[in-house]
Design a protein around this motif. Structure first.
Motif, PDB file in Angstrom:
ATOM      1  N   ALA A 192      11.682  -4.157  -8.701  1.00 60.80           N
ATOM      2  CA  ALA A 192      12.893  -3.346  -8.855  1.00 60.80           C
ATOM      3  C   ALA A 192      13.608  -3.593 -10.174  1.00 60.80           C
ATOM      4  N   ALA A 193      13.229  -4.633 -10.896  1.00 60.17           N
ATOM      5  CA  ALA A 193      13.890  -4.977 -12.161  1.00 60.17           C
ATOM      6  C   ALA A 193      13.670  -3.877 -13.194  1.00 60.17           C
TER       7      ALA A 193
ATOM      8  N   ALA B  87      13.417   7.183  -7.050  1.00 64.37           N
ATOM      9  CA  ALA B  87      13.775   5.889  -6.458  1.00 64.37           C
ATOM     10  C   ALA B  87      12.977   5.675  -5.178  1.00 64.37           C
ATOM     11  N   ILE B  88      12.815   4.413  -4.834  1.00 61.05           N
ATOM     12  CA  ILE B  88      12.214   4.014  -3.565  1.00 61.05           C
ATOM     13  C   ILE B  88      13.140   2.966  -2.968  1.00 61.05           C
TER      14      ILE B  88
ATOM     15  N   GLY C  13       0.826  -1.205   0.000  1.00 65.68           N
ATOM     16  CA  GLY C  13       0.000   0.000   0.000  1.00 65.68           C
ATOM     17  C   GLY C  13       0.862   1.257   0.000  1.00 65.68           C
ATOM     18  N   TYR C  14       1.894   1.253   0.841  1.00 63.53           N
ATOM     19  CA  TYR C  14       2.818   2.398   0.884  1.00 63.53           C
ATOM     20  C   TYR C  14       3.569   2.542  -0.436  1.00 63.53           C
ATOM     21  N   LEU C  15       3.982   1.429  -1.018  1.00 62.65           N
ATOM     22  CA  LEU C  15       4.701   1.497  -2.303  1.00 62.65           C
ATOM     23  C   LEU C  15       3.810   2.067  -3.399  1.00 62.65           C
ATOM     24  N   ARG C  16       2.547   1.653  -3.440  1.00 59.40           N
ATOM     25  CA  ARG C  16       1.615   2.211  -4.447  1.00 59.40           C
ATOM     26  C   ARG C  16       1.461   3.712  -4.254  1.00 59.40           C
ATOM     27  N   ALA C  17       1.321   4.138  -3.005  1.00 62.10           N
ATOM     28  CA  ALA C  17       1.162   5.576  -2.730  1.00 62.10           C
ATOM     29  C   ALA C  17       2.409   6.353  -3.128  1.00 62.10           C
TER      30      ALA C  17
END
Length: 54
Positions: free
Chosen positions: A51-52, A28-29, A16-20
């Motif tokens: 990440a690919a 970058a994340i 959920g945090y990654l989508r936001a």
């Protein structure tokens, strides 16, 4: 990602945090892997694939 250490809750919160974050178009994340046991294997696999290079 989970106050109780629940991997199901942690996985849901993480993605959920990654989508936001992704919606904000960052350059970058950074994410650390988690122990490779149980659901951790699937979570880490998904993180590696995300990440690919595309």
């Amino acid at each position: 990602m989970s106050l109780t250490g629940d991997l199901d809750e942690a996985a849901a919160n993480l993605f959920g945090y990654l989508r936001a974050l992704d919606a904000k178009s960052p350059r970058a994340i950074a994410v650390m892997t988690i122990p490779e046991e149980g659901l951790g294997e699937a979570i880490n696999d998904r993180l590696r694939r995300a990440a690919a290079a595309r």
